[in-house]
Design a protein around this motif. Structure first.
Motif, PDB file in Angstrom:
ATOM      1  N   UNK A  57      18.125 -21.331  43.079  1.00 17.53           N
ATOM      2  CA  UNK A  57      17.811 -21.829  41.910  1.00 17.53           C
ATOM      3  C   UNK A  57      19.158 -23.455  42.831  1.00 17.53           C
ATOM      4  N   UNK A  58      19.280 -23.936  43.890  1.00 15.38           N
ATOM      5  CA  UNK A  58      19.947 -24.379  44.531  1.00 15.38           C
ATOM      6  C   UNK A  58      18.720 -25.912  44.591  1.00 15.38           C
ATOM      7  N   UNK A  59      19.287 -26.895  44.313  1.00 16.80           N
ATOM      8  CA  UNK A  59      18.398 -28.148  44.179  1.00 16.80           C
ATOM      9  C   UNK A  59      18.629 -28.732  45.204  1.00 16.80           C
ATOM     10  N   UNK A  60      17.675 -29.779  45.373  1.00 14.60           N
ATOM     11  CA  UNK A  60      18.595 -30.743  46.961  1.00 14.60           C
ATOM     12  C   UNK A  60      17.833 -31.592  46.118  1.00 14.60           C
ATOM     13  N   UNK A  61      19.073 -32.953  46.027  1.00 21.37           N
ATOM     14  CA  UNK A  61      19.202 -34.297  45.728  1.00 21.37           C
ATOM     15  C   UNK A  61      18.081 -35.363  45.461  1.00 21.37           C
ATOM     16  N   UNK A  62      17.305 -35.573  45.105  1.00 22.23           N
ATOM     17  CA  UNK A  62      15.822 -36.375  44.548  1.00 22.23           C
ATOM     18  C   UNK A  62      16.700 -37.352  45.211  1.00 22.23           C
ATOM     19  N   UNK A  63      16.137 -38.713  46.382  1.00 18.51           N
ATOM     20  CA  UNK A  63      15.992 -39.401  46.744  1.00 18.51           C
ATOM     21  C   UNK A  63      16.568 -41.101  46.231  1.00 18.51           C
ATOM     22  N   UNK A  64      16.571 -41.006  44.751  1.00 18.98           N
ATOM     23  CA  UNK A  64      17.334 -41.866  44.147  1.00 18.98           C
ATOM     24  C   UNK A  64      18.155 -41.003  43.691  1.00 18.98           C
ATOM     25  N   UNK A  65      18.670 -39.908  43.765  1.00 12.11           N
ATOM     26  CA  UNK A  65      20.694 -39.792  43.120  1.00 12.11           C
ATOM     27  C   UNK A  65      21.430 -40.382  44.318  1.00 12.11           C
ATOM     28  N   UNK A  66      20.475 -39.299  45.346  1.00  8.63           N
ATOM     29  CA  UNK A  66      20.397 -39.764  46.411  1.00  8.63           C
ATOM     30  C   UNK A  66      21.322 -41.438  47.115  1.00  8.63           C
ATOM     31  N   UNK A  67      20.566 -42.305  46.505  1.00 10.58           N
ATOM     32  CA  UNK A  67      21.102 -43.747  46.767  1.00 10.58           C
ATOM     33  C   UNK A  67      22.224 -43.864  45.809  1.00 10.58           C
ATOM     34  N   UNK A  68      22.517 -43.855  44.416  1.00 12.74           N
ATOM     35  CA  UNK A  68      22.536 -43.985  43.460  1.00 12.74           C
ATOM     36  C   UNK A  68      24.511 -43.273  44.144  1.00 12.74           C
ATOM     37  N   UNK A  69      24.485 -41.995  44.752  1.00 14.22           N
ATOM     38  CA  UNK A  69      25.527 -41.403  44.804  1.00 14.22           C
ATOM     39  C   UNK A  69      26.203 -42.690  46.374  1.00 14.22           C
ATOM     40  N   UNK A 105      26.895 -14.032  40.345  1.00 11.03           N
ATOM     41  CA  UNK A 105      25.390 -14.693  40.340  1.00 11.03           C
ATOM     42  C   UNK A 105      25.562 -15.747  40.690  1.00 11.03           C
ATOM     43  N   UNK A 106      26.685 -17.022  40.315  1.00 13.37           N
ATOM     44  CA  UNK A 106      27.314 -17.838  41.530  1.00 13.37           C
ATOM     45  C   UNK A 106      27.132 -18.022  42.571  1.00 13.37           C
ATOM     46  N   UNK A 107      27.419 -17.014  43.061  1.00 13.69           N
ATOM     47  CA  UNK A 107      27.496 -16.741  44.805  1.00 13.69           C
ATOM     48  C   UNK A 107      26.638 -16.336  44.764  1.00 13.69           C
ATOM     49  N   UNK A 108      26.018 -15.987  44.392  1.00 12.53           N
ATOM     50  CA  UNK A 108      24.084 -15.151  44.894  1.00 12.53           C
ATOM     51  C   UNK A 108      23.817 -16.098  45.124  1.00 12.53           C
ATOM     52  N   UNK A 109      23.538 -17.040  44.253  1.00  8.65           N
ATOM     53  CA  UNK A 109      22.554 -18.019  44.554  1.00  8.65           C
ATOM     54  C   UNK A 109      23.063 -19.273  45.721  1.00  8.65           C
ATOM     55  N   UNK A 110      24.097 -19.116  45.221  1.00  5.09           N
ATOM     56  CA  UNK A 110      24.481 -20.583  46.216  1.00  5.09           C
ATOM     57  C   UNK A 110      24.729 -19.740  47.629  1.00  5.09           C
ATOM     58  N   UNK A 111      24.531 -18.350  47.988  1.00  2.09           N
ATOM     59  CA  UNK A 111      24.503 -18.265  50.130  1.00  2.09           C
ATOM     60  C   UNK A 111      22.880 -17.567  49.998  1.00  2.09           C
ATOM     61  N   UNK A 141      29.629 -23.839  47.415  1.00  3.09           N
ATOM     62  CA  UNK A 141      29.601 -23.393  46.133  1.00  3.09           C
ATOM     63  C   UNK A 141      31.190 -22.077  45.683  1.00  3.09           C
ATOM     64  N   UNK A 142      31.357 -21.657  47.090  1.00  4.93           N
ATOM     65  CA  UNK A 142      32.532 -20.319  46.943  1.00  4.93           C
ATOM     66  C   UNK A 142      34.204 -21.668  46.430  1.00  4.93           C
ATOM     67  N   UNK A 143      33.835 -22.178  47.561  1.00  3.36           N
ATOM     68  CA  UNK A 143      34.815 -23.714  47.853  1.00  3.36           C
ATOM     69  C   UNK A 143      34.765 -23.799  46.312  1.00  3.36           C
ATOM     70  N   UNK A 144      34.176 -24.629  45.391  1.00  2.45           N
ATOM     71  CA  UNK A 144      34.073 -25.419  44.489  1.00  2.45           C
ATOM     72  C   UNK A 144      34.956 -24.055  42.902  1.00  2.45           C
ATOM     73  N   UNK A 145      33.912 -22.924  43.136  1.00  2.00           N
ATOM     74  CA  UNK A 145      35.143 -21.598  42.051  1.00  2.00           C
ATOM     75  C   UNK A 145      36.454 -22.017  42.563  1.00  2.00           C
ATOM     76  N   UNK A 146      36.756 -21.770  44.018  1.00  2.00           N
ATOM     77  CA  UNK A 146      37.754 -21.484  44.203  1.00  2.00           C
ATOM     78  C   UNK A 146      39.176 -23.134  43.655  1.00  2.00           C
ATOM     79  N   UNK A 147      38.473 -23.498  43.867  1.00  2.00           N
ATOM     80  CA  UNK A 147      38.947 -24.869  43.845  1.00  2.00           C
ATOM     81  C   UNK A 147      39.312 -24.884  41.803  1.00  2.00           C
ATOM     82  N   UNK A 148      38.420 -24.819  41.314  1.00  2.00           N
ATOM     83  CA  UNK A 148      38.548 -24.611  39.928  1.00  2.00           C
ATOM     84  C   UNK A 148      38.983 -23.472  39.271  1.00  2.00           C
TER      85      UNK A 148
END
Length: 472
Positions: free
Chosen positions: A453-465, A443-449, A353-360
């Motif tokens: 509300x950090x959801x895991x990918x569903x199996x079908x989504x993981x396969x698609x990815x 709040x985004x950083x709090x959620x990340x650490x 999360x921190x890296x995504x915010x920094x890259x953006x």
């Protein structure tokens, strides 16, 4: 064709430091246009590209691709410029200011600004259109009430960005979702978990600030003087709001932004001719040249002498050069090189999360345009989310927070230049009051650490990815 290679970290750092040196020296010391600094910076990256083995024509293709990715912003900005000019001439903006001074109490003005701009942006899906219409009106009301303009600008931008990133009509919302391979509605729902608490906290902060300033600087005689001056210069009636209502309804009905805003601009010119006594040709000309008045009252003249496509040309050039610069950075893989330096640490949701915010944020700093950030960030970070089996909705949410909400903080970015020019407040003056942005990032950083509300990918989504990665 010669073999090409990725730049080294040293090469990346040198080029980016030279870029910052050019930008800061042009703007802070030599008082030269930021557009010229961005144009010169193209050639810094081109020289690096030639050193890496690229042919010039390949690099030019990168520039063209980067520009084409953001051309919709140019179209919308052109239409917004026309809208501002005719809506001032037609009395729509002056009417908003008049009724705001009439009915909004100083103690709740900042909260009202936050809410009004949020609703406008949510309904229309454009932060630029919101700032160019309701934002200008709220700045006028705030100045009349004696509230510090940087604080008013912070409330305007907090509301405009809040609505923009929650609206399915917003181009930035659609872009963040589509680049992250997430359904737009799913993306908006994921944003609610962050935006609702951020909005409540921001509302409390602006309410406290409103009560702090409400009794200190309000000069009721000045307020009455401004209202009288507006009545002398414009026909102020409730039906002046019809063009605004039409535009909002069309956008709510999911009509395309650019032609809808252009229709609003045409209605503004018609209103200027019908109700403000302008020759129709002169009224139409305000769409290009902007509105100009010599009332003899400095406040009125400074507030209302603006708008028009011509007034947006500087921002349009910034967007084009910024998008081209971002296209070059993407072509050379500059941000990928930066991320690769700490990729081994991307082993938790908090670090990702921190890296995504920094890259953006860095994509806004060096790409000079929100579109660059929203396009590059998901491309660079998606593999890290997939490795940790984190749902792509978290990627799109963090991209939106880091890309959209920081875009107005950079003085040389498309958003920074547009917002400062329209609101009449320097970027670095209003940044400390962009409270929604800072609260959302926290709040985004709090959620990340914390994993909230950090959801895991569903199996079908993981396969698609996985299939998508293998295809690439």
């Amino acid at each position: 064709m010669k073999n090409v290679r990725l730049p080294s970290l040293t090469e990346v750092v040198v080029v980016l430091l030279l870029f910052l040196a050019v930008v800061f020296s042009f703007t802070a010391f030599f008082n030269l246009p930021i557009q010229l600094a961005l144009f010169i910076s193209w050639f810094l990256v081109i020289l690096l590209g030639l050193r890496l083995g690229y042919r010039y024509h390949t690099l030019q293709e990168g520039i063209m691709r980067g520009i084409s990715n953001g051309l919709e912003a140019v179209l919308i900005l052109t239409a917004v410029g026309a809208l501002i000019g005719t809506w001032i001439a037609g009395g729509i903006v002056p009417t908003l200011i008049y009724y705001g001074l009439e009915f909004i109490h100083p103690s709740i003005f900042l909260l009202a600004t936050l809410i009004i701009c949020s609703i406008t942006s949510l309904a229309t899906g454009t932060s630029w259109g919101t700032v160019g219409t309701a934002g200008i009106a709220m700045m006028g009301i705030g100045e009349g009430l004696g509230i510090p303009l940087p604080m008013v600008a912070g409330a305007v931008l907090s509301g405009a960005y809040f609505g923009d990133k929650l609206s399915p009509l917003s181009d930035s919302t659609v872009l963040a979702a589509s680049m992250s391979k997430v359904n737009v509605i799913s993306h908006v729902k994921s944003m609610l978990y962050l935006d609702v608490p951020a909005f409540i906290i921001t509302g409390i902060l602006f309410t406290g600030a409103g009560f702090l300033y409400s009794g200190k600087n309000v000069d009721l005689e000045r307020v009455e003087f401004i209202k009288t001056a507006l009545l002398e210069q414009f026909d102020i009636q409730i039906w002046m709001m019809i063009p605004a209502i039409v535009v909002i309804l069309l956008l709510v009905m999911k009509q395309p932004s650019m032609p809808t805003i252009a229709i609003g601009a045409l209605l503004g010119a018609i209103w200027a001719s019908l109700f403000q006594g302008m020759n129709f040709a002169d009224a139409i000309s305000t769409a290009y040249n902007g509105f100009f008045i010599q009332s003899g009252i400095e406040f009125i003249d400074n507030l209302l002498n603006r708008g028009g496509i011509q007034g947006m040309l500087g921002s349009i050039v910034v967007i084009i050069f910024g998008l081209g610069f971002g296209g070059l950075l993407e072509k050379l893989g500059v941000l990928k090189v930066i991320v690769a330096q700490f990729e081994h640490k991307l082993n938790s949701a908090g670090n990702v999360t921190f890296s995504t915010l920094l890259v953006a944020f860095l994509a806004n700093v060096f790409g000079c345009a929100m579109y660059v950030s929203l396009i590059l960030t998901p491309k660079i970070m998606e593999t890290s989310y997939d490795k940790l089996n984190i749902d792509r909705r978290v990627l799109s949410r963090n991209t939106e927070v880091g890309g959209t909400l920081t875009s107005g903080m950079i003085p040389w970015s498309d958003n920074g230049i547009f917002m400062a020019g329209i609101l009449g407040v320097a970027t670095l003056s209003y940044v400390p009051f962009m409270w929604l942005s800072f609260v959302s990032l926290a709040i985004a950083l709090i959620y990340g650490f914390t994993g909230k509300f950090i959801w895991q990918a569903k199996p079908e989504q993981a396969v698609e990815q996985a299939i998508h990665e293998n295809a690439n």
